[in-house]
Structures are given as C-alpha cells and as structure tokens.
Design a protein around this motif. Structure first.
Motif, PDB file in Angstrom:
ATOM      1  N   CYS A  70       0.836  -1.206   0.000  1.00  0.00           N
ATOM      2  CA  CYS A  70       0.000   0.000   0.000  1.00  0.00           C
ATOM      3  C   CYS A  70       0.871   1.257   0.000  1.00  0.00           C
ATOM      4  O   CYS A  70       0.532   2.263  -0.634  1.00  0.00           O
ATOM      5  CB  CYS A  70      -0.921   0.013   1.222  1.00  0.00           C
ATOM      6  N   VAL A  92      -3.558  -3.948  -4.695  1.00  0.00           N
ATOM      7  CA  VAL A  92      -2.880  -4.751  -3.666  1.00  0.00           C
ATOM      8  C   VAL A  92      -3.566  -6.105  -3.523  1.00  0.00           C
ATOM      9  O   VAL A  92      -2.910  -7.141  -3.395  1.00  0.00           O
ATOM     10  CB  VAL A  92      -2.871  -4.006  -2.317  1.00  0.00           C
ATOM     11  N   VAL A 129      -7.426  -6.124   2.720  1.00  0.00           N
ATOM     12  CA  VAL A 129      -6.505  -5.015   2.448  1.00  0.00           C
ATOM     13  C   VAL A 129      -6.999  -3.744   3.133  1.00  0.00           C
ATOM     14  O   VAL A 129      -6.235  -3.024   3.790  1.00  0.00           O
ATOM     15  CB  VAL A 129      -6.362  -4.791   0.930  1.00  0.00           C
ATOM     16  N   SER A 178      -3.629   1.110  -5.103  1.00  0.00           N
ATOM     17  CA  SER A 178      -4.984   1.093  -4.558  1.00  0.00           C
ATOM     18  C   SER A 178      -5.242  -0.230  -3.859  1.00  0.00           C
ATOM     19  O   SER A 178      -4.490  -1.200  -4.029  1.00  0.00           O
ATOM     20  CB  SER A 178      -6.007   1.277  -5.683  1.00  0.00           C
ATOM     21  N   ASN A 179      -6.315  -0.272  -3.084  1.00  0.00           N
ATOM     22  CA  ASN A 179      -6.673  -1.523  -2.408  1.00  0.00           C
ATOM     23  C   ASN A 179      -6.917  -2.644  -3.410  1.00  0.00           C
ATOM     24  O   ASN A 179      -6.539  -3.799  -3.183  1.00  0.00           O
ATOM     25  CB  ASN A 179      -7.921  -1.316  -1.548  1.00  0.00           C
ATOM     26  N   ARG A 215      -4.900  -1.682   6.036  1.00  0.00           N
ATOM     27  CA  ARG A 215      -4.475  -0.319   5.700  1.00  0.00           C
ATOM     28  C   ARG A 215      -4.992   0.654   6.764  1.00  0.00           C
ATOM     29  O   ARG A 215      -4.242   1.490   7.284  1.00  0.00           O
ATOM     30  CB  ARG A 215      -5.008   0.085   4.317  1.00  0.00           C
TER      31      ARG A 215
END
Length: 364
Positions: A45, A54, A65, A50-51, A69
């Motif tokens: 991250c 990832v 994720v 971006s999520n 984060r």
C-alpha cells in the motif's frame, strides 16, 4: 491513491524505522504467516497502490486489504497485532507465546523429527492445552508435512509456455495427445478373502498380499475429447514405445498432425525413436520440464484408474489384471470426459515465483 470506487483512501507513508520493521516481519522465520501478510499489505500500500491493486497482487480479499491499511494508518505498527478480546485476563504472557512459536519453528525435540503438543509442553513448562491454543492461533501444525519439487530444467519457462499453449490454443487440423506409461502395475492377490461391506461395517482386507507379477499401461489421452488410446505391455523399453507410436499412428486419421506431450524418460529419446519420427513427419513431440509431470494431463487419467480399479483390485494373475484394465479402458471410452486446463502459462509462472519467494523469505 483511490481506485475510482468508494471513499478516497487515507494516505499511507512509512518512516524508515517502520519500513525496516515491516520488512523484518516478512523475513523472520518466527513471524506467523498472518502477521507476515499484514506487513506485506502495508508495504505494498505504501508504494501508492490502490486496495484493488494490492488485493490482486497479493491474492488476498479486498476487505482484508482495507482493514489492515486502516489499522496501520490509525495505530501504526501496533495496529497490525491482534486486538485483545473481552474475557478473563490472559494467563500466558507474550514471552511464553514467543517461546512456543520460536521453539516450534527453529528447533526439534531430541528424540523426534517434530514437536507434539505433549513434548512442547514438557520443554516449555506450559500446559498441553496452552501449546495447542498457540499453535492454532499461529497456524502451526508440526505433525503435518507436504511434499514439493521445483524443476531445475534450464528450459522450464519455454516448455511450460509450449505445453500450456497446446492446451489453451491447439493447432488446427491436429490432435493433441498426452502420452505416458504407468509402469510396474502389480497384480496383487490378498492372502485371505476380502470381506464385503455390510451396513455399518466397511469392506475389510488383509494388510498383506501375494504378488503375481507386473505389467505396464501405455496411454495417450486426447485433450479435446478425453478418449484414451491404450496399450498394455509386460515390459517398458523402446521396442514397446515404438509399438505404441505405431498404434497411435493407426488410430489417428492420416490427414491430422499429431502433437504428443510427454516427459523426458530416456525411452522417448532413443535413436530408434528419432529415426521413426523422421519417417513420420506428422508427429511432433513436446516435452514437459524435468520434474514437472503435473503438466501432463494423462497423469490425471492415471490417478483415476488407480483409484477406481488398481489400488483396491484383487488379481491372481497378470492376465487377469490386464483383462480388467482393458475392460476399464473400453468403458472409459464409451463416455470419455476431457480434463479442462484453465491456467495460463503466465499464471503458472507467477504462482511459482510467489512460492519461490515464500521459500526464500522463510530461510531468513
């Protein structure tokens, strides 16, 4: 950075100390796999992904994720560790937990190849139930062991792309056949009669058996239809392989090319075989990488006939065994079922690369 969906993501930046600590978590042998993955999520991250990116890169769910984060942004490194649950106060300290995990991952008992909960309890002075709880929490199972083998073939990538390409995009006016030999199939007769299954009682057989001899099954699996060209021979030499090639040649319409996927067994590469191939130009051989028999779909067929006929079969002679194998092949070809290959070469190579990285990280 946002991914175009949902609220804007919180900015995630790392200090040098935090980055060093996270990288250490991914490398230490004593780190639980769950904690190591959380560290990888945060590190990825922090690269500005971006999520969704990832999630795809690391193979974890999007909510996972997002959770780690957010936890890291709120609580930094402390946020990666599991929060205490309500209930009575803990009776086992963090130091005790670490002792169990470190001993499990980095040592062995003096009189065994792996720890049991009883031997670990004796070594640490903690209760057996405590050891079991810690193992469950960290996903440790010392009693389990799985096998693996990584191919050392210098042409591994090229061969994977070649074979998988035949599965996913076969050539026109051609037949793709997966070829191999299941050798040393034993005709086994139990020392006493098998007791049939009854309500509440499984089939029973003696643990010992009488050997009546061996035979070999040569098989060519048609990738498109699932039909199998089979041939049975008592021996497993180039002579038998050449006879099998001639059988394939007779079975496949002459206006079709024949692409054979097979392993690197010496019988497949003898001078006599090469001379035969020069005279029969419609045959094209594609070899799987050394130590990568899983790429050959005929292995799925061999597993099926082993499970459904050979493993529990009772045969007093090789002739009886061969008769049953031929009958089984006939029934298979009445309603053949193709095995569908789905993974691309890039997906296979990426999966192997990730596995090799895990092996490398676990050595630190």
């Amino acid at each position: 950075m946002g991914d175009g969906r949902g609220p804007k993501l919180a900015l995630l930046e790392l200090t040098d100390v935090e980055r060093e600590a996270l990288e250490a978590l991914t490398r230490r042998r004593t780190t639980a796999q769950a904690l190591a993955m959380r560290a990888r999520i945060v590190l990825t991250c922090a690269e500005g992904m971006s999520n969704s990116e990832v999630s795809r890169l690391l193979g974890v769910s999007l909510p996972t994720v997002g959770t780690w984060r957010a936890r890291f942004v709120a609580d930094r490194l402390d946020g990666l560790f599991d929060e205490p649950r309500p209930g009575r106060p803990r009776t086992v300290s963090d130091a005790d937990v670490e002792r169990i995990v470190v001993a499990t991952l980095e040592s062995k008992p003096r009189n065994a190849t792996h720890w049991s909960s009883r031997s670990m309890a004796a070594a640490t002075g903690l209760s057996q139930s405590t050891v079991s709880r810690v193992w469950r929490t960290f996903g440790l199972q010392p009693w389990r062991a799985e096998t693996f083998k990584l191919s050392t073939d210098p042409l591994f990538v090229e061969k994977v792309r070649d074979v998988v390409g035949l599965y996913l995009d076969p050539p026109e006016r051609a037949l793709v056949l997966c070829v191999d030999e299941k050798s040393q199939i034993q005709a086994l007769d139990r020392s006493q009669p098998v007791l049939p299954m009854q309500p509440g009682v499984p089939e029973r057989r003696t643990h010992d058996y009488l050997r009546a001899g061996v035979t070999s099954l040569f098989a060519a699996l048609d990738v498109a239809s699932g039909k199998v060209i089979g041939s049975i021979h008592r021996r497993h030499r180039q002579q038998e392989f050449l006879r099998f090639l001639r059988r394939i040649d007779a079975a496949v319409p002459q206006d079709l090319d024949v692409h054979l996927i097979l392993d690197n067994y010496a019988t497949h590469k003898t001078p006599a075989v090469k001379r035969w191939l020069l005279r029969n130009r419609r045959f094209h051989l594609h070899f799987t990488p050394t130590g990568a028999s899983w790429l050959n779909l005929v292995e799925r067929f061999f597993a099926e006939i082993t499970d459904k006929l050979i493993r529990r079969g009772v045969h007093r002679s090789v002739t009886a065994l061969e008769k049953d194998i031929r009958a089984w092949l006939d029934m298979w070809n009445e309603q053949p079922r193709p095995y569908v290959w789905t993974k691309t070469a890039d997906e296979i190579l990426a999966s192997l690369a990730a596995y090799c990285k895990r092996i490398k990280d676990s050595a630190h």
